[in-house]
Design an enzyme around this catalytic site. Structure first.
Site, PDB file in Angstrom:
ATOM      1  N   LYS A   1      -3.873   4.736   3.136  1.00 17.74           N
ATOM      2  CA  LYS A   1      -4.420   4.404   1.619  1.00 17.74           C
ATOM      3  C   LYS A   1      -4.046   2.705   1.532  1.00 17.74           C
ATOM      4  CE  LYS A   1      -0.628   6.294  -0.488  1.00 17.74           C
ATOM      5  NZ  LYS A   1      -0.060   7.389  -1.644  1.00 17.74           N
TER       6      LYS A   1
ATOM      7  N   ARG B   1      -0.865  15.319 -11.359  1.00 18.27           N
ATOM      8  CA  ARG B   1      -2.199  14.505 -10.899  1.00 18.27           C
ATOM      9  C   ARG B   1      -3.441  15.188 -10.633  1.00 18.27           C
ATOM     10  NH1 ARG B   1       1.056   9.774  -7.386  1.00 18.27           N
ATOM     11  NH2 ARG B   1       0.056  11.046  -5.741  1.00 18.27           N
TER      12      ARG B   1
ATOM     13  N   TYR C   1      10.961 -24.076 -11.994  1.00 19.90           N
ATOM     14  CA  TYR C   1      10.517 -24.020 -13.160  1.00 19.90           C
ATOM     15  C   TYR C   1      11.725 -23.675 -14.156  1.00 19.90           C
ATOM     16  CZ  TYR C   1       5.445 -24.197 -12.098  1.00 19.90           C
ATOM     17  OH  TYR C   1       4.560 -24.603 -11.408  1.00 19.90           O
TER      18      TYR C   1
HETATM   19  C1  LIG Z   1       0.838   8.096  -0.553  1.00 21.15           C
HETATM   20  C2  LIG Z   1       0.669   9.299  -0.459  1.00 21.15           C
HETATM   21  C3  LIG Z   1       1.506   9.998   0.565  1.00 21.15           C
HETATM   22  C4  LIG Z   1       2.391   9.175   1.763  1.00 21.15           C
HETATM   23  O1  LIG Z   1       3.548   9.028   1.060  1.00 21.15           O
HETATM   24  P1  LIG Z   1       4.918   8.224   1.898  1.00 21.15           P
HETATM   25  O2  LIG Z   1       6.046   8.640   0.998  1.00 21.15           O
HETATM   26  O3  LIG Z   1       4.452   6.926   2.018  1.00 21.15           O
HETATM   27  O4  LIG Z   1       4.846   8.910   2.950  1.00 21.15           O
HETATM   28  C5  LIG Z   1       1.246  11.243   0.792  1.00 21.15           C
HETATM   29  N1  LIG Z   1       0.562  12.290  -0.015  1.00 21.15           N
HETATM   30  C6  LIG Z   1       0.035  11.682  -0.785  1.00 21.15           C
HETATM   31  C7  LIG Z   1      -0.841  12.370  -1.719  1.00 21.15           C
HETATM   32  C8  LIG Z   1       0.184  10.387  -1.132  1.00 21.15           C
HETATM   33  O5  LIG Z   1      -0.601   9.876  -2.320  1.00 21.15           O
END
Ligand SMILES: *Cc1c(COP(=O)(O)O)cnc(C)c1O
Length: 380
Positions: free
Chosen positions: A38, A140, A270
């Site tokens: 993702k 969720r 800054y």
């Molecule tokens: C992002 C995500 C993962 C992966 O999580 P990691 O901790 O990066 O392995 C797995 N399942 C879902 C539903 C996610 O949203």
């Protein structure tokens, strides 16, 4: 200075990525490893990462929304693999998901009916690849246990009609505490038992991501969704990538653009939040918060130049920051490593995340679009 003009870059070690995945596949077998890709593969580049995962033996991918999965399918990438998406939009294109065989996480009756209708409309030989999604506490996606029997019951009818294939049962845990995650796993088991009583069995039952998947074999079920571990990022507190036999894939670096000898009392960047207390050399590093370097990095982050660590001093700006190198010889063009595997004196992404008050996943995702991705160790 060399002729190569690069100022900043993200080096992505594809051999390390493949090795991490191969080792996870081996350690978890016979449980399937789904690679989470993702957010453009945690910003490392979906189109490059997916073929490497395929080469490592991965046959399942998670993309969150369906668009990247459809893009890969249309490009003919991963024909032999399954793509799973679970964040459905209000105008989800279920017909495309049917046509291009994208597995969807289904949480509501409306989604189920629409997906099944798309498969029915596509005609014989087409089916909706469904992962029924149960909310085990994260709140969720997923349907609450109270609505679960109705959803399962209808899915069984649609399966018997030949338009739905029960590919998976899916949930995700909160990682709040051992007790909370255990409670979530009991809800998942309860949901599976209810489903079995209604005649539903699933090809892949999955509820764990990297952390739970490694720590709790009893929560692996048939498949574990691995994001961070594949990228070599530790996600369990107190555990390093090396402890896990994993190697960080991402190195963020820039090149010294200028050095300047300054007098004691000189204000830096800054707001002059830092003043040098002696005559010293400042080196200008041309990478800033637009590139994913948090402004929090001035509070304790150190970068490595020629094997020595130097503190970031003063404010991190959009495009640059300064380091105080004292009386050392640092030259224009020298590589400044913000984080990487840790072999050249640099912080790891986990350490960088700790000092900047976040988690490695966020650090990875925030590497900005202006930073060129340079791939090494690829199979292509
Ligand atoms: C992002 C995500 C993962 C992966 O999580 P990691 O901790 O990066 O392995 C797995 N399942 C879902 C539903 C996610 O949203």
């Amino acid at each position: 200075m060399t002729a190569d003009p690069w100022l900043r870059r993200a080096t992505i070690d594809l051999a390390a990525y493949r090795a991490n995945l191969s080792s996870l596949i081996e350690r978890l077998a016979p449980v399937e490893v789904l690679a989470i890709v993702k957010a453009d593969a945690y910003s490392l580049g979906l189109e490059t990462i997916v073929p490497e995962a395929l080469a490592a033996g991965i046959r399942w991918f998670g993309t969150v929304e369906s668009e990247p999965a459809l893009r890969l399918r249309r490009a003919g990438v991963g024909d032999e693999a399954s793509f799973f998406a679970w964040q459905l939009g209000p105008h989800e294109d279920f017909s495309a998901a049917v046509e291009f065989r994208v597995d969807l996480g289904i949480s509501t009756m409306e989604q189920l009916e629409a997906f099944a209708a798309a498969a029915r409309a596509a005609g014989p030989g087409h089916e909706a690849l469904v992962h029924l999604t149960v909310d085990t506490g994260l709140h969720r996606e997923g349907c609450l246990l109270i609505d679960w029997p109705a959803l399962v019951g209808r899915a069984v009818e649609l399966r018997d009609e030949g338009v739905v294939r029960l590919r998976g049962a899916f949930s995700h845990v909160s990682e709040t505490s051992e007790a909370d995650d255990h409670a979530a796993s009991l809800v998942f088991i309860e949901a599976l038992e209810q489903a079995a009583a209604l005649g539903a069995t699933f090809e892949k039952r999955h509820m764990s991501s990297s952390s739970a998947g490694m720590e709790h074999p009893e929560r692996r079920f048939d498949m574990v969704r691995m994001g961070s571990n594949g990228y070599g990022n530790p996600v369990t507190e107190g555990v390093t990538a090396a402890d896990r036999g994993l190697r960080p894939v991402l190195t963020l670096s820039a090149r010294v653009a200028k050095t300047k000898r300054v007098a004691a009392g000189t204000g830096v960047s800054y707001d002059y939040t830092y003043r040098v207390d002696r005559e010293t050399t400042l080196a200008l590093v041309p990478i800033g918060y637009a590139d994913g370097v948090s402004r929090q990095a001035q509070h304790g982050a150190e970068v490595a130049v020629n094997g020595t660590r130097y503190p970031i001093v003063g404010r991190v700006a959009m495009d640059q920051f300064l380091i105080d190198v004292g009386d050392d010889t640092v030259e224009v063009g020298d590589e400044v490593i913000l984080f990487g595997p840790g072999d050249r004196g640099e912080l790891t992404i986990g350490e960088w995340a700790d000092v900047t008050g976040t988690i490695p996943e966020e650090v990875s995702c925030r590497v900005g679009p202006r930073v060129p991705r340079v791939y090494v160790g690829g199979t292509a």
